[in-house]
Design an enzyme around this catalytic site. Structure first.
Site, PDB file in Angstrom:
ATOM      1  N   ASN A  10       8.128 -12.663  -3.825  1.00  0.00           N
ATOM      2  CA  ASN A  10       8.580 -12.062  -2.556  1.00  0.00           C
ATOM      3  C   ASN A  10       8.780 -10.548  -2.691  1.00  0.00           C
ATOM      4  O   ASN A  10       9.625 -10.103  -3.452  1.00  0.00           O
ATOM      5  CB  ASN A  10       9.913 -12.681  -2.134  1.00  0.00           C
ATOM      6  N   GLY A  44       0.821  -1.212   0.000  1.00  0.00           N
ATOM      7  CA  GLY A  44       0.000   0.000   0.000  1.00  0.00           C
ATOM      8  C   GLY A  44       0.855   1.262   0.000  1.00  0.00           C
ATOM      9  O   GLY A  44       0.592   2.217  -0.746  1.00  0.00           O
ATOM     10  N   LYS A  89      18.792  -7.762  11.319  1.00  0.00           N
ATOM     11  CA  LYS A  89      19.864  -8.499  12.003  1.00  0.00           C
ATOM     12  C   LYS A  89      21.235  -7.880  11.729  1.00  0.00           C
ATOM     13  O   LYS A  89      22.070  -7.764  12.620  1.00  0.00           O
ATOM     14  CB  LYS A  89      19.871  -9.973  11.543  1.00  0.00           C
ATOM     15  N   TYR A  92      -3.667 -20.077   5.458  1.00  0.00           N
ATOM     16  CA  TYR A  92      -3.523 -18.834   4.693  1.00  0.00           C
ATOM     17  C   TYR A  92      -3.667 -19.100   3.196  1.00  0.00           C
ATOM     18  O   TYR A  92      -4.383 -18.389   2.484  1.00  0.00           O
ATOM     19  CB  TYR A  92      -2.149 -18.223   5.000  1.00  0.00           C
TER      20      TYR A  92
END
Length: 328
Positions: free
Chosen positions: A173, A15, A195, A144
């Site tokens: 992805n 969005g 990380k 899902y």
């Protein structure tokens, strides 16, 4: 009557990407805002789309002519495995309310966002739009995945029974600014960025789980945003479209980690923990259908897209979705 485009899940990764494109592309251009258009980016705080009454009120408030439906209950692998029924029920409720309210209020067009996890676990590669229902999805996220598959089923049913112009997009992805960097539930790129940032900050080693060998197709959220805008304006078929870079643009997790080390300017110790599971080695999807329809489209080079995403994260760390409660 001017068009009003309602984007559900409008403050999430995709969005925000659409909002950025609408605000930054030249007005009247292929992906830019059209004169007289109104874009509404609704967040979950405005309406609980699991509730039919709240969904109706949202539609009454904005009176959309078009909907880009991105809202969903999403999570990483472990959340999906733990809460299969929650993911199934909540997403079924959200999708049913958005599609039915769109039908009832005479919305001209709806594009819903699916995911490559809708595809069968056992299937021949590359994935393409004809293979969605050819077998069961992977067990780890079947709640899902089934809820998302049902959107495709519902789109066909609404078209057959009422002639609705409802369709769907299947991105690979996605990554980019405003991603979810919470280490508990983040996807691979935002998790590794966070990380690496923490390793640099704390002077500790940057350790990547797995061998780094698996391959993935990544799409920059701002590129994906343009493809959603194209689909909204130029694609009028019920069959879904895979929105992705080409299968020849797969990137290994090691390439991703290397690019992140460079973008963060991390100079410490960096290694792979090969005792950790790799997951699926590759699950390539073809973008042939997309390219045959859209014609000329330039994807942002991966390193440039990653650099922009990392710079955004570094500049917005205090407000980004990190799962870290910042004490003021």
């Amino acid at each position: 009557m001017p068009d009003v485009i309602l984007v559900t899940g409008g403050t999430g990764l995709v969005g925000r990407g659409i909002k950025w494109v609408i605000e930054n592309e030249p007005e009247g251009s292929r992906f830019g805002k059209r004169p007289g258009e109104t874009w509404i980016f609704a967040s979950s705080s405005e309406a609980d789309l699991k509730d039919p009454e709240q969904t109706r009120k949202l539609f009454q408030k904005y009176k959309p002519t078009h909907v880009i439906h991105l809202a969903a209950l999403v999570g990483g692998l472990f959340k999906n495995m733990k809460y299969k029924l929650t993911f199934l029920r909540d997403n079924n409720l959200i999708n049913d309310n958005v599609l039915h309210t769109s039908y009832e209020t005479g919305v001209k067009k709806v594009i819903s966002c699916l995911s490559t996890c809708v595809f069968p676990d056992k299937v021949t590669y590359p994935l393409d739009e004809t293979k969605i229902h050819l077998g069961l999805p992977h067990d780890s996220n079947f709640g899902y995945a089934h809820a998302k598959r049902m959107v495709d089923v519902a789109n066909h049913a609404y078209k057959d029974q009422f002639g609705c112009n409802f369709t769907s997009a299947i991105p690979t992805n996605v990554f980019g600014p405003y991603d979810n960097y919470d280490l508990e539930g983040a996807h691979v790129i935002p998790a590794l960025v966070h990380k690496c940032y923490l390793a640099k900050k704390n002077g500790t080693p940057f350790i990547v789980g797995g061998t780094g060998k698996p391959l993935r197709q990544f799409i920059y959220s701002r590129d994906l945003a343009k493809l959603f805008i194209w689909q909204l304006r130029e694609y009028d078929d019920v069959e879904p479209v895979i929105l992705s870079v080409g299968e020849d643009e797969e990137v290994s997790i090691k390439d991703v980690a290397d690019a992140i080390v460079k973008a963060v300017d991390f100079r410490g110790e960096y290694s792979f923990d090969t005792t950790r599971a790799d997951g699926q080695f590759r699950k390539p999807a073809t973008n042939k259908k997309l390219l045959s329809l859209i014609g000329d489209f330039e994807f942002t080079p991966f390193q440039k897209a990653l650099d922009e995403s990392v710079q955004w994260f570094l500049q917005n760390y205090d407000t980004a979705r990190t799962g870290v409660k910042n004490s003021t």
